[in-house]
Design an enzyme around this catalytic site. Structure first.
Site, PDB file in Angstrom:
ATOM      1  N   HIS A  25      76.393   3.659-171.895  1.00 28.10           N
ATOM      2  CA  HIS A  25      75.388   2.917-172.680  1.00 28.10           C
ATOM      3  C   HIS A  25      75.217   1.468-172.201  1.00 28.10           C
ATOM      4  O   HIS A  25      74.286   0.786-172.646  1.00 28.10           O
ATOM      5  CB  HIS A  25      75.763   2.896-174.164  1.00 28.10           C
ATOM      6  CG  HIS A  25      75.732   4.238-174.821  1.00 28.10           C
ATOM      7  ND1 HIS A  25      74.624   5.052-174.780  1.00 28.10           N
ATOM      8  CD2 HIS A  25      76.674   4.917-175.533  1.00 28.10           C
ATOM      9  CE1 HIS A  25      74.881   6.187-175.443  1.00 28.10           C
ATOM     10  NE2 HIS A  25      76.119   6.125-175.893  1.00 28.10           N
ATOM     11  N   HIS A  30      75.284  11.904-176.064  1.00 21.14           N
ATOM     12  CA  HIS A  30      74.346  10.781-176.186  1.00 21.14           C
ATOM     13  C   HIS A  30      73.655  10.527-174.848  1.00 21.14           C
ATOM     14  O   HIS A  30      74.263  10.703-173.784  1.00 21.14           O
ATOM     15  CB  HIS A  30      75.099   9.513-176.614  1.00 21.14           C
ATOM     16  CG  HIS A  30      75.848   9.666-177.900  1.00 21.14           C
ATOM     17  ND1 HIS A  30      77.206   9.934-177.949  1.00 21.14           N
ATOM     18  CD2 HIS A  30      75.422   9.617-179.183  1.00 21.14           C
ATOM     19  CE1 HIS A  30      77.584  10.030-179.224  1.00 21.14           C
ATOM     20  NE2 HIS A  30      76.524   9.839-179.987  1.00 21.14           N
TER      21      HIS A  30
HETATM   22 ZN   LIG Z   1      78.677  10.053-176.437  1.00 19.73          ZN
END
Ligand SMILES: [Zn+2]
Length: 313
Positions: A129, A168
């Site tokens: 991320h 994610h």
């Molecule tokens: Zn994740």
């Protein structure tokens, strides 16, 4: 140690000293669980290395020197500091972060030099991320992008690919690779979901990004279909010189943070499929890097299946 190259395990106990606060899902126990899984008899012949530090220059490649220094300067002398609502740092976070990136740098080097057939980096904090200029979502430095750019800068490989099966979307890796025609990013992920990116329409500036969003509740058949029909053909066509895997295991059916329904065998299948492409296009060069995975038992079982496949497939 056997002279025949096999799977190298790279880790560092500083990852246990990155404290994110009580009840935070991205806890030191995650790394403990993974390290314990890797102590099983089935892995006893595998070579292991303690991760070196990554240099500021190495970490700056997908970010900037100013960003790396800003993160290091944000590490508190005591207590916790929040960089975003999900992302906290503690006094041990700086060492954890530079060894997490250093693990990937060393794994890339070992595979590039043929010292290892492939490698798995058991590290935290995770990285996918982290954008070029923003820490977020439990991630500080984008470890896998540091490794990808190291393959290029230090070992002469041109085309690098990251495949991300964390539940994610790896917004950070996508953002870093977006304008880079020689960097490929592909992801399966629950969608719509955190962090909000990862729509199928996001394809990169050079058609170098492939997103396969999966609906909440999707099981292994849907995941495998997306890999088989979309990601593997695009990856093969890209002809990378080096493949890295953002190996998050939070798409597991027992994970508390998301709602996909994968099982260990699905991660093993994907690992084998990516190794097959690597064998075909880049001499089998694969470096896998731990990202998420928040049910400790599911994480240990999934890492076991993943590393057994790296070792034996
Ligand atoms: Zn994740």
């Amino acid at each position: 140690m056997s002279s025949k190259p096999t799977t190298l395990i790279v880790t560092h106990d500083s990852g246990l000293m990155h404290d994110t606060g009580p009840h935070h899902p991205e806890s030191p126990d995650r790394l403990r669980s993974v390290q314990n899984a890797l102590k099983q008899d089935v892995f006893k012949t595998l070579p292991r290395e303690v991760a070196p530090v990554a240099s500021v220059e190495q970490m700056a490649r997908p970010h900037s020197e100013a960003f790396v220094k800003q993160i290091l300067a944000a590490i508190p002398e005591k207590g916790l500091r929040h960089l975003d609502p999900d992302t906290a740092v503690s006094p041990g976070s700086g060492q954890a972060m530079i060894h997490a990136s250093g693990a990937v740098v060393r794994a890339v080097e070992a595979v590039a030099k043929g010292e290892a057939r492939n490698a798995f980096c058991a590290v935290r904090p995770p990285g996918h991320h982290a954008e070029s200029a923003r820490a977020m979502g439990f991630c500080l430095i984008n470890n896998i992008a540091v490794g990808a750019y190291h393959a290029r800068a230090a070992h002469g490989f041109k085309r690098v690919a990251v495949i991300d099966f964390d539940v994610h979307h790896g917004n950070g890796t996508q953002e870093i690779f977006w304008d880079d025609a020689d960097a490929f990013y592909a992801s399966t992920h629950q969608y719509p979901y955190y962090p909000g990116t990862g729509a199928r329409s996001e394809k990169g500036a050079h058609k170098n990004v492939v997103n396969v969003p999966l609906a909440s509740g999707s099981q292994g058949d849907v995941f495998r279909g997306g890999m088989r029909d979309e990601i593997l053909p695009a990856l093969t066509a890209f002809k990378p010189d080096f493949i890295l895997i953002s190996a998050g295991f939070d798409a597991h059916k027992d994970d508390p943070l998301a709602q996909l329904r994968l099982v260990e065998e699905d991660f093993a299948w994907a690992t084998a499929a990516l190794m097959d492409v690597a064998q075909q296009v880049c001499g089998g060069r694969v470096v896998s890097v731990l990202e998420g995975g928040y049910n400790l038992d599911a994480l240990a079982a999934s890492v076991t299946a993943h590393v057994e496949t790296l070792k034996d497939h």
